[in-house]
Each structure stands twice: as C-alpha cells, then as structure tokens.
Design an enzyme around this catalytic site. Structure first.
Site, PDB file in Angstrom:
ATOM      1  N   GLU A 151      10.276  -4.809  -0.825  1.00 11.56           N
ATOM      2  CA  GLU A 151      10.604  -3.750  -1.609  1.00 11.56           C
ATOM      3  C   GLU A 151      11.562  -3.331  -0.637  1.00 11.56           C
ATOM      4  O   GLU A 151      11.833  -3.252   0.533  1.00 11.56           O
ATOM      5  CB  GLU A 151       9.457  -2.997  -2.187  1.00 11.56           C
ATOM      6  CG  GLU A 151       8.634  -2.541  -0.871  1.00 11.56           C
ATOM      7  CD  GLU A 151       7.528  -1.587  -1.279  1.00 11.56           C
ATOM      8  OE1 GLU A 151       7.579  -1.010  -2.250  1.00 11.56           O
ATOM      9  OE2 GLU A 151       6.359  -1.603  -0.600  1.00 11.56           O
TER      10      GLU A 151
ATOM     11  N   PHE B 215     -14.228   3.654   7.747  1.00 13.33           N
ATOM     12  CA  PHE B 215     -13.062   4.425   7.696  1.00 13.33           C
ATOM     13  C   PHE B 215     -13.027   5.175   6.283  1.00 13.33           C
ATOM     14  O   PHE B 215     -11.936   5.278   5.626  1.00 13.33           O
ATOM     15  CB  PHE B 215     -11.945   3.234   7.536  1.00 13.33           C
ATOM     16  CG  PHE B 215     -11.541   2.334   8.799  1.00 13.33           C
ATOM     17  CD1 PHE B 215     -11.241   2.939   9.827  1.00 13.33           C
ATOM     18  CD2 PHE B 215     -12.280   1.394   8.938  1.00 13.33           C
ATOM     19  CE1 PHE B 215     -10.928   2.435  10.766  1.00 13.33           C
ATOM     20  CE2 PHE B 215     -12.024   0.592  10.123  1.00 13.33           C
ATOM     21  CZ  PHE B 215     -11.377   1.072  10.996  1.00 13.33           C
TER      22      PHE B 215
ATOM     23  N   LYS C  76       9.683  -2.436  -8.781  1.00 12.12           N
ATOM     24  CA  LYS C  76       9.521  -3.634  -7.799  1.00 12.12           C
ATOM     25  C   LYS C  76       9.863  -4.850  -8.471  1.00 12.12           C
ATOM     26  O   LYS C  76      10.187  -5.749  -8.034  1.00 12.12           O
ATOM     27  CB  LYS C  76       7.942  -3.452  -7.184  1.00 12.12           C
ATOM     28  CG  LYS C  76       7.850  -2.399  -6.299  1.00 12.12           C
ATOM     29  CD  LYS C  76       6.317  -2.518  -5.655  1.00 12.12           C
ATOM     30  CE  LYS C  76       6.145  -1.689  -4.687  1.00 12.12           C
ATOM     31  NZ  LYS C  76       6.587  -0.218  -4.975  1.00 12.12           N
TER      32      LYS C  76
ATOM     33  N   ASN D  39      12.399   0.926  -0.157  1.00 18.98           N
ATOM     34  CA  ASN D  39      11.848   2.393  -0.257  1.00 18.98           C
ATOM     35  C   ASN D  39      13.344   3.030  -0.032  1.00 18.98           C
ATOM     36  O   ASN D  39      13.872   3.129   1.011  1.00 18.98           O
ATOM     37  CB  ASN D  39      10.883   2.639   0.986  1.00 18.98           C
ATOM     38  CG  ASN D  39       9.775   1.885   0.777  1.00 18.98           C
ATOM     39  OD1 ASN D  39       8.903   2.128  -0.251  1.00 18.98           O
ATOM     40  ND2 ASN D  39       9.181   1.188   1.791  1.00 18.98           N
TER      41      ASN D  39
ATOM     42  N   GLU E 287       2.505 -11.788  -6.825  1.00 21.64           N
ATOM     43  CA  GLU E 287       3.280 -12.582  -6.169  1.00 21.64           C
ATOM     44  C   GLU E 287       2.206 -13.573  -5.114  1.00 21.64           C
ATOM     45  O   GLU E 287       1.073 -13.092  -4.888  1.00 21.64           O
ATOM     46  CB  GLU E 287       4.280 -11.794  -5.470  1.00 21.64           C
ATOM     47  CG  GLU E 287       3.792 -10.919  -4.494  1.00 21.64           C
ATOM     48  CD  GLU E 287       4.919 -10.115  -3.821  1.00 21.64           C
ATOM     49  OE1 GLU E 287       5.715 -10.118  -4.231  1.00 21.64           O
ATOM     50  OE2 GLU E 287       4.484  -9.497  -2.534  1.00 21.64           O
TER      51      GLU E 287
END
Length: 702
Positions: free
Chosen positions: A292, A352, A116, A294, A200
C-alpha cells in the site's frame, strides 16, 4: 511562507509538527477534545480551540469544525499529522476550496492510493510488483471462503481503507475466514467508515520494508532510503529501523525507483511511504511486492530523519508553500543506523492488553556517563519547548561528532496526564542513533532502563528484550518474529549471571543506604539499628551472602569470597526511583521499588523480586510455606478496560474449549474471548454496550 499552521491532530505527532513550525517561525494552533483539554500539545501551541467530546468521531474527525477553527484563527495551512483526517481525500479537497493549504499530497493522489483495491491496480499498471490476490468486491463470507480457497492458504483479509494494523485478519483455513471476515468488515467500518474487504496471498517468511518518498509541486520526487518495520504484533509496528539489515544498495535502488514511478503515476507530492512485503527466503532480494501507499507522514519517520539529516516535517511545509526540494537523489545520504522503539500503554505480561489510567510518574531518558566520551543526549518535545535545546531533530547536521550516539524522545504526554481509552495507546517513541546497528540497539537498552513510567502498564521491558534478542541482533527478521520467539507470551528478558550479580550488589547498597538514612532521622533510630552483620541477598533461586566495604571512590561489594568484589559508584538517595551507578566501570540504571522484605529491581527488560535479610533469617526462610493463589478459573474475566460489544452465550449454555464467549472492544480493536475448558455458563454480569474495568467478571461458570 505560511504565517500560522493549524495541527489537526493530538499527542506526540501534534507536538512534533509544532516543534518544527516554531523552528521555522510559524505560529501554531492546536485543536483538542475534552479528554485532551490539558494535554501537552494544547499547552505547546500559541492558540488552542476545543472541538468537542472525547470520542474522535465527535472531535478530531469533525472536518467541518477544524476548517471553521482554521478560518476563525487565521491559519493559512493545516497539517493533519497521521491518522484521523490525514488520508481523507474530502478533507484535503475542502481545504483547497476554503483557500487553506493542506500540508500533504493533492486530493487526487489521496483518493488514488487511499483505496487499497484501486491502489493495487494502479501499482500494477505503473510497473510495480504486486501480491497475488482478489481486488474485486466480496459479497459475503461464503464468497470470501471461495476466493481464499482459489488464492491458496494462508491469506490476509484487509479492510480496503484500513491502516495502523486495524481491520486485518490472517487466515490459515476456511474456519479462520468464517471467523474473521465479518470482524474485519466491522473494524473497517468502525475505524475508517468503509467496510469493504480485499483478500491477498500471505507471503511466507515476510519482511515489512517501506520506502520513504518526498516530492514537490515541480515534478521532483526522491526516495529517502528504506525502513525495516518487520517487528510487529497483530500487524501493529513495534520497532522500526533505518536502514534495513536485509536491503542491499542494488535492492534499495530497485525498490526506490518503483516507488517513485508509482508516485509519479498519481501526480504525488509531499511526504509519503510505499510499503512493501519482501520474502526473506529469497537471498537475491528481488521478491518484493507492493502492499500500500500511505499518503501522509509515518509514525516511524524519525529514523529516516536520523540517517539522512533531513527534517521531513519542514520539507512537507516548504513543499506545501510551493518551494522546490533542496537536494537531488544523489545527495540523499545513509548515515549510521537508527532504531525506533514505540513505548505503548499495554501490559506484555498480560498478553499485551491495553492499559489506561493516569501517568503517576513520567521521566524520559537522560545521558549516562561512559568512559572517555559523552553518552549522547535525550530530549522530550515538551522539554524542548520549555527552553532546553538538546539535540536537534536531525543529528548528522547538528555539528556533533559523526560517531557520537544520539537519543531522541518524541512524546505528547506529561506526568499527571491520562492515557485514554478513546485513542491510540502509544506514549512515546524512543529513537537511538549510532554509527552501527549494534551501537543503536545497545543505546536503546540503556535508554529504556532510564524511563520512569508509573500508573499504567507499559511495554518497556518487552522492548528491551527485543533489543537484546540474539535473533534481532542477527537481523534475521520477519513479521512473525514476536509470535515465533514468544509463543507462550512474555515473562521478561533473559538475564545473565553477571547481571544477577550486579543486581545483588545494588540490593545490598540500597539496604545499607536506607538503614543509614533511617538512623539519621531525629528522635527515630540511631546507628544501633544499622545491621552490623553480613546480609543475605536472595534473587530467585540464587543467594549471595554480602559484605560491603567503603573506599575513596565508592563501595566494594563482596558477593563471593572466591571472586573479586564489585566496584559500585553511585549517588543514590533513599526515596529515588532510579538507582544510577557505575559498576566495575560500566553504567547501569535500575528501577527501584521498596517491598516488605527487600526490593523490586527492574533492569534490562526484567523485573526481579530481591529479598535482603539477615543471614539467620535467610536460613530460616527456606522453611516458609508457599502461599497458594486463589482459583479464578470459574470466572471469565475482562482482560482490559473496554466495552462489551457482544455476548455469544446465554445463562445455562454448555460451552466447549475454543468456543467464543464474549467480544470486548478496546482501543478500536475487537478481542474475542474464548472458553479454555468445557463448562456451563452460570450468571452473566454485564450486557452488550456496558463498559468494564480490567479483571471485571463478565460471567461465571457452574
């Protein structure tokens, strides 16, 4: 064209790749771990080979074993799916050296985009907008704190080799950086074998939008429109759609052209995705930044297939075989709207938390009748393999009417199978297509109501709530949507008065049908035991005194003498877990469970406890004393099945609110458990490295 393809993956994506391979006449080879010995992808393949024990590091991540299996079975190509080895440059290179085609991009492109930090440098050089941040090596936590302060809070810490929401921490303060930097490094190392981290700027009111690319080995690269992936939880996508309700045609062109420029700069071919963060606060749509790339097939690729009519897996295979793309950029359509809901084994009512266990019952949605037209179709990948044709993968090219709704279920599980703690908790992907966005969301609510899933916790209610949420319907999305709209957790979708009335009618019909069934059992009961008087139905604070009349088409259920009775048409039989009916001309599917005094009914994202009593019993029920639940505040309970990876306190320690007590690892994610109130640690019941069941007492307080 290839003769035999080995799918180096598991679950729904392995089934998905095999489905296209079978359509193309290519033989398939599955690989599996001990945990997946009887999994659907193994049964679906023409051949299957065991790799090793359940942990991925000892099975699906063993590149040398997978290459050996490919040679032994005569496979001439390998499709890696997503995750595992899909973005490992060394694996793609090893395939090339072994003379086996890798269904994916060239190793050089994987290497360029897989890091990355380096990928952002390349993106900037290719003229792609990038987020402000620090792309160098970060020495330690103190260095990370200095960098974050220079960039300006909030910042995002990310594992350099990360993906899938793992190895990411949002920091609003110096303390957040100190708490999360080392955890981010550990997650990156555990999941990707790389503990490097970059930092970032976090974009405010961010939308997550991605561009799907496809390129061939002849220099042709196309962008296949965009996907909106802003509905996320802990950086893990939950709902995706195509196209985006925010993106204009001009914005789509700008994003697409930058994505193609980046792909061309690294010599890219095959399917890939450029992920962008977009500021929702900029009405011009020009504030988009590269996140990014993929270098693989994405989980959410079905929504792109639904609006373009393209089979991305087939295109990947043909590109790997050296074929040119069969269309140009001008021929890429945007047809209707598609929404994907990820059905996870997690409990939204318990924060969750991941859920594991056996799928005691598993049924995918089936069409519901609608007035004047067919209601679309649903098909599981496994159903398709068993011979039920169902809708094809790409609905616009299927010959169906352009306005006919469409349901697709991609799954890799089966009834009786087990959801393991070793792998991702996703059970299935529900994809709905319609000419409009509201139509696709409405169809998703209907389809989610029809799922039958028992044995593990699941997020079906939560997904239904999302599909009905006014803010989702408005298209005003950000990656903070779930945190902003459900700050106190999830307790169920809001239910309208009209739906409550329908559920009361359903409960009354269930009660009547069950009584008649009981009376028909030989030597047990007779019709003397069928309730003759009106029944009272209690839902929460509401009470309805109900009477039912039969007529030639169904039942008339009267809930209130002042209002018209509800017209209920159903073929439900006692014992069935779904009550499927048409009520006043509208279809409704309700989950049904018997309780001691009535029913638990589930519909439209909420479970309702409904009591059906005689009118006299209902009158007396108001005098019942409520049962007080036990006090569990003196225990620290394990919120999910997992492993105790760290203890931060010892017996006798005094703790304050917010202080870390223990870290539990589950599904490759670290979860820090903190003190909710002041106290003194009593007995500790588990040691680091030990496995724990849900609600196990890790320690107790004096």
């Amino acid at each position: 064209m290839f003769k035999k393809i080995l799918v180096a993956n598991r679950g729904e994506i392995a089934c998905r790749v095999m489905r296209t391979a079978k359509k193309m006449g290519i033989a398939t080879v599955a690989v599996y771990s001990d945990a997946d010995a009887r999994a659907p992808h193994v049964l679906m393949a023409d051949e299957s080979v065991r790799l090793g024990p359940a942990p991925a590091a000892e099975s699906y991540l063993k590149a040398e074993l997978i290459l050996l299996v490919a040679k032994d079975t005569g496979a001439d190509c390998i499709h890696p799916g997503y995750g595992f080895l899909s973005e490992r440059e060394s694996f793609a290179r090893a395939c090339a050296e072994a003379g086996i085609a890798f269904v994916g991009p060239p190793p050089t492109a994987i290497a360029a985009m897989g890091d990355k930090i380096e990928s952002k440098k390349l993106a900037k050089a290719a003229g792609v907008n990038v987020v402000p941040g620090f792309l160098g090596e970060i020495a330690d936590t103190d260095h990370a704190v200095r960098i974050a302060g220079e960039i300006g809070y909030p910042v995002m810490m990310k594992a350099s080799a990360g993906g899938g929401g793992k190895g990411m921490r949002l920091a609003y303060s110096e303390q957040d950086v100190r708490d999360g930097f080392e955890a981010t490094k550990r997650e990156g190392l555990a999941s990707f074998g790389d503990d490097r981290v970059f930092i970032e700027k976090f974009i405010e009111t961010p939308r997550h939008i991605e561009i799907q690319l496809i390129g061939d080995q002849h220099g042709n690269i196309l962008y296949l429109n965009e996907r909106e992936c802003s509905i996320q939880r802990r950086h893990q996508k939950v709902v995706e759609e195509a196209p985006s309700p925010f993106v204009t045609p001009e914005m789509r062109r700008k994003m697409g052209e930058q994505a193609v420029a980046l792909a061309r700069a690294v010599g890219y071919y095959s399917a890939g995705t450029v992920e962008l963060i977009v500021s929702g606060a900029d009405p011009t749509g020009d504030s988009f930044y590269f996140l990014e790339m993929n270098t693989r097939l994405q989980v959410e690729h079905p929504v792109t297939e639904a609006i373009t009519g393209l089979d991305l897996v087939e295109l990947m295979i043909r590109v790997a075989a050296g074929e040119a793309l069969p269309l140009t950029q001008d021929e890429v359509p945007v047809l209707g709207w598609a929404i994907e809901n990820r059905v996870y084994a997690e409990d939204p009512y318990r924060g969750f938390l991941p859920s594991t266990g056996r799928l005691v019952r598993y049924r995918v949605p089936t069409p519901l009748p609608r007035a004047g037209r067919a209601g679309g179709g649903a098909i599981s990948v496994m159903d398709w393999d068993a011979g039920a044709e169902g809708p094809p993968l790409t609905p616009p090219a299927s010959g169906r009417g352009e306005d006919e709704p469409y349901i697709r279920v991609d799954d890799g599980v089966a009834e009786g199978g087990e959801v393991s703690m070793f792998y991702d908790p996703m059970i299935a992907k529900l994809v709905t297509w319609a000419p409009t966005r509201d139509g696709a969301a409405d169809l998703a609510v209907t389809a989610l109501d029809q799922f039958e899933l028992e044995g593990v916790g699941n997020n079906i209610d939560f997904l239904s709530a999302l599909m009905q949420h006014p803010r989702f319907r408005s298209g005003n999305l950000t990656t903070g949507f779930i945190a902003e709209e459900f700050p106190d957790g999830f307790t169920g979708a809001d239910t309208s008065e009209a739906m409550i009335r329908k559920l009361a009618a359903v409960a009354a019909v269930l009660d009547m049908e069950t009584a008649w069934r009981n009376a028909s059992i030989s030597d047990k009961l007779d019709d003397r035991f069928i309730p003759r008087e009106d029944r009272a139905v209690l839902i929460g604070e509401k009470r309805y005194d109900v009477s039912i009349d039969g007529y030639d088409r169904g039942l008339l259920v009267n809930l209130d003498p002042q209002e018209s009775p509800l017209d209920v048409v159903t073929g439900w039989k006692p014992g069935q877990r779904k009550f499927v009916a048409t009520i006043d001309g509208e279809p409704l599917s309700v989950g049904v469970k018997r309780t001691r005094t009535g029913w638990r009914l589930n519909a439209h994202g909420r479970s309702h406890v409904v009591r059906t009593l005689s009118v006299r019993a209902a009158d007396l029920s108001t005098h019942m004393i409520a049962k007080v639940p036990p006090d569990l505040s003196k225990f620290l309970l394990c919120p999910m099945p997992g492993m105790l990876s760290a203890l931060h306190v010892a017996e006798g320690d005094t703790v304050e609110p917010g202080q870390p007590l223990a870290t539990v690892e589950a599904m490759k994610m670290e979860n820090i458990l903190r003190a909710e109130r002041p106290g003194v640690v009593g007995k500790i019941h588990f040691a680091p490295g030990e496995s724990m069941a849900v609600d196990a007492a890790i320690l107790d307080f004096v």
